[in-house]
Design an enzyme around this catalytic site. Structure first.
Site, mmCIF file in Angstrom:
data_model
loop_
_atom_site.group_PDB
_atom_site.id
_atom_site.type_symbol
_atom_site.label_atom_id
_atom_site.label_comp_id
_atom_site.label_asym_id
_atom_site.label_seq_id
_atom_site.Cartn_x
_atom_site.Cartn_y
_atom_site.Cartn_z
ATOM 1 C CG LEU A 93 32.077 36.080 -15.454
ATOM 2 C CD1 LEU A 93 32.292 34.638 -15.009
ATOM 3 C CD2 LEU A 93 32.984 36.409 -16.628
ATOM 4 C CB SER A 94 26.169 36.005 -17.079
ATOM 5 O OG SER A 94 26.342 34.914 -16.195
ATOM 6 C CE1 TYR A 98 14.699 31.881 -8.565
ATOM 7 C CE2 TYR A 98 14.827 31.498 -10.924
ATOM 8 C CZ TYR A 98 14.081 31.611 -9.769
ATOM 9 O OH TYR A 98 12.725 31.471 -9.823
ATOM 10 N N GLY A 99 20.844 34.736 -9.909
ATOM 11 C CA GLY A 99 22.213 34.939 -9.480
ATOM 12 C C GLY A 99 22.957 35.973 -10.301
ATOM 13 C CB ILE A 100 24.751 38.980 -9.590
ATOM 14 C CG1 ILE A 100 23.316 39.521 -9.601
ATOM 15 C CG2 ILE A 100 25.692 39.963 -10.266
ATOM 16 C CD1 ILE A 100 23.150 40.808 -8.816
ATOM 17 C CB ILE A 101 27.874 34.835 -12.382
ATOM 18 C CG1 ILE A 101 26.661 33.986 -11.970
ATOM 19 C CG2 ILE A 101 29.128 33.971 -12.448
ATOM 20 C CD1 ILE A 101 26.283 32.925 -12.973
ATOM 21 C CE LYS A 118 10.369 34.126 -3.874
ATOM 22 N NZ LYS A 118 11.129 33.753 -5.084
ATOM 23 C CG ASP A 307 17.627 25.797 -15.733
ATOM 24 O OD1 ASP A 307 17.072 25.786 -16.851
ATOM 25 O OD2 ASP A 307 18.165 26.815 -15.260
#
Length: 444
Positions: A93-94, A98-101, A118, A307
């Site tokens: 989708l997108s 901070y993420g692969i959806i 981190k 956000d």
């Protein structure tokens, strides 16, 4: 106060090394995870892709495939009317920072790479699951319908197969585009060239026919990244330049929404029951504002999302009226949709559910006003039609213009945190009278 329903499941059968944990519905998580084809065996083909295409595939070969009738409609872009999903395939989708959806049947599946350098412990990066669940469990009215809760979250899973799928797909497209454009095949791909040609060909039937033929062979996975592949290029190439971490991370499962809020536009607002795009933006603003007001009624420290924007507000069907009570005010929503707050990756509830990512994003204590300052700026940018409504423009400017505050790139440096009573006053004004049931708004 209630804490989230967390069902931890230490799973070593999924990985040979490293502890993994599942929060939430373990059965639905396992259903999703086990439907990822060959996740432990996805690798680059033994024969390099460029060599295979150089030795065996010519322009005439591609031309014969294009003249053939076979086409797999699942390789069209999702917004294309010709697109048709195959059961239990994952469709990209997108992709953001901070993420692969992906979409899979009635689910949305988000993969988030977490960089161990981190120094975050695995349970310190679970805010996308814990914070909305905490809020949902403690809110008691219909305002709960304005929150998206994750179904499940898998922590510290090995998800590097996504990077391999990306490289395989990039190599495939590079080879195809070089042949289609009559350019020599190269051992190394140029991501800028692939971006340019992908934009040129992605809507083409010929391109989809070629992908239908070669993607199953080269990628060999039910994870389909063709839709919006340009987002993945930007993500992986930028991260590669900054030595990105692509080994372990989290897998978060959400219910599938109708769309995100910015997908309702001047071209389609009437389909969702609104008289204008400005009325829709008022509706969105009011529902999210009421959610914040009800959250701040809870006996907990400041909630901040960090956000808040239409991208992170999802649209779901609303099959019955929604009733919200604030003091003596009664708000009723009878529209066929509802707005729900999503993406709590940087969110925190100070002292109860702190978030180390939030500490890196802001350098001092903030509250709801920080979010609505940013939200108002973005509404003006996404919906310029707002400027034609003087009352709504004036209202939003109360969040963006103030001599005591310094606005830098939509981010607010606040000397004094405004009380939630400011927002309560805002939502009681006549501009929202369409949704106020039987109460006076004379105290505007």
């Amino acid at each position: 106060m209630e804490f989230p329903d967390i069902h931890a499941y230490n799973s070593t059968k999924y990985l040979e090394d490293g502890d993994t944990t599942i929060l939430g519905d373990t059965i639905q998580f396992q259903f999703i995870y086990e439907n990822i084809d060959n996740k432990e065996h996805i690798s680059l083909p033994k024969i390099k892709i460029f060599k295979y295409f150089r030795d065996k595939i010519s322009f005439e070969t591609l031309d014969r495939i294009i003249k053939n009738d076979y086409i797999n409609p699942s390789y069209f872009q999702l917004k294309d009317k010709k697109f048709c999903a195959h059961n239990r395939d994952f469709y990209h989708l997108s992709t953001g920072g901070y993420g692969i959806i992906f979409r899979m049947e009635k689910y949305v599946v988000k993969f988030v790479f977490e960089d161990g350098s981190k120094k975050y412990k695995p349970m310190e990066v679970t805010s996308e699951f814990t914070i909305p669940r905490f809020l949902y469990n403690n809110l008691k009215g219909d305002e709960r319908k304005f929150i998206v809760c994750a179904i499940a979250m898998g922590i510290n899973f090995k998800i590097d197969f996504l990077r391999t799928i990306y490289y395989n797909t990039m190599s495939l497209m590079s080879a195809l585009f070089n042949i289609m454009e009559g350019e020599p095949l190269e051992n190394k791909y140029s991501h800028r060239k692939v971006l340019r040609y992908f934009a040129k060909y992605k809507q083409s039937n010929d391109f989809v026919k070629l992908i239908s033929q070669f993607y199953p062979y080269v990628v060999n996975s039910n994870i389909n990244v063709i839709n919006n592949f340009n987002y993945l290029i930007n993500f992986f190439e930028r991260s590669r330049r900054s030595n990105g971490y692509f080994n372990r991370g989290n897998i978060i499962i959400f219910p599938l929404a109708k769309c995100s809020a910015e997908k309702i536009t001047p071209d389609n607002y009437a389909q969702y029951g609104f008289s204008s795009i400005v009325e829709y933006t008022k509706f969105m603003f009011l529902q999210i504002a009421l959610l914040y007001i009800k959250i701040y009624e809870l006996p907990c420290s400041n909630f901040v999302h960090l956000d808040l924007k239409p991208d992170n507000i999802l649209i779901f069907d609303s099959k019955e009226p929604i009733n919200i009570y604030v003091g003596d005010m009664h708000y009723v929503f009878k529209e066929p949709i509802r707005c729900t707050l999503n993406d709590f990756d940087f969110s925190q509830i100070s002292e109860i559910i702190p978030n180390k990512k939030a500490v890196t994003a802001i350098n001092k204590e903030q509250n709801w006003y920080y979010d609505f300052h940013f939200f108002s700026h973005v509404l003006f940018k996404v919906y310029p039609e707002i400027s034609k409504d003087e009352d709504f423009t004036s209202l939003l400017n109360e969040f963006t213009i103030c001599d005591k505050y310094i606005c830098e790139n939509f981010r607010l440096q606040v000397n004094k945190l405004p009380s939630i009573s400011f927002l309560i006053n805002i939502v009681s004004r006549d501009i929202f009278s369409k949704w106020i049931d039987g109460k006076s708004t004379s105290h505007q």
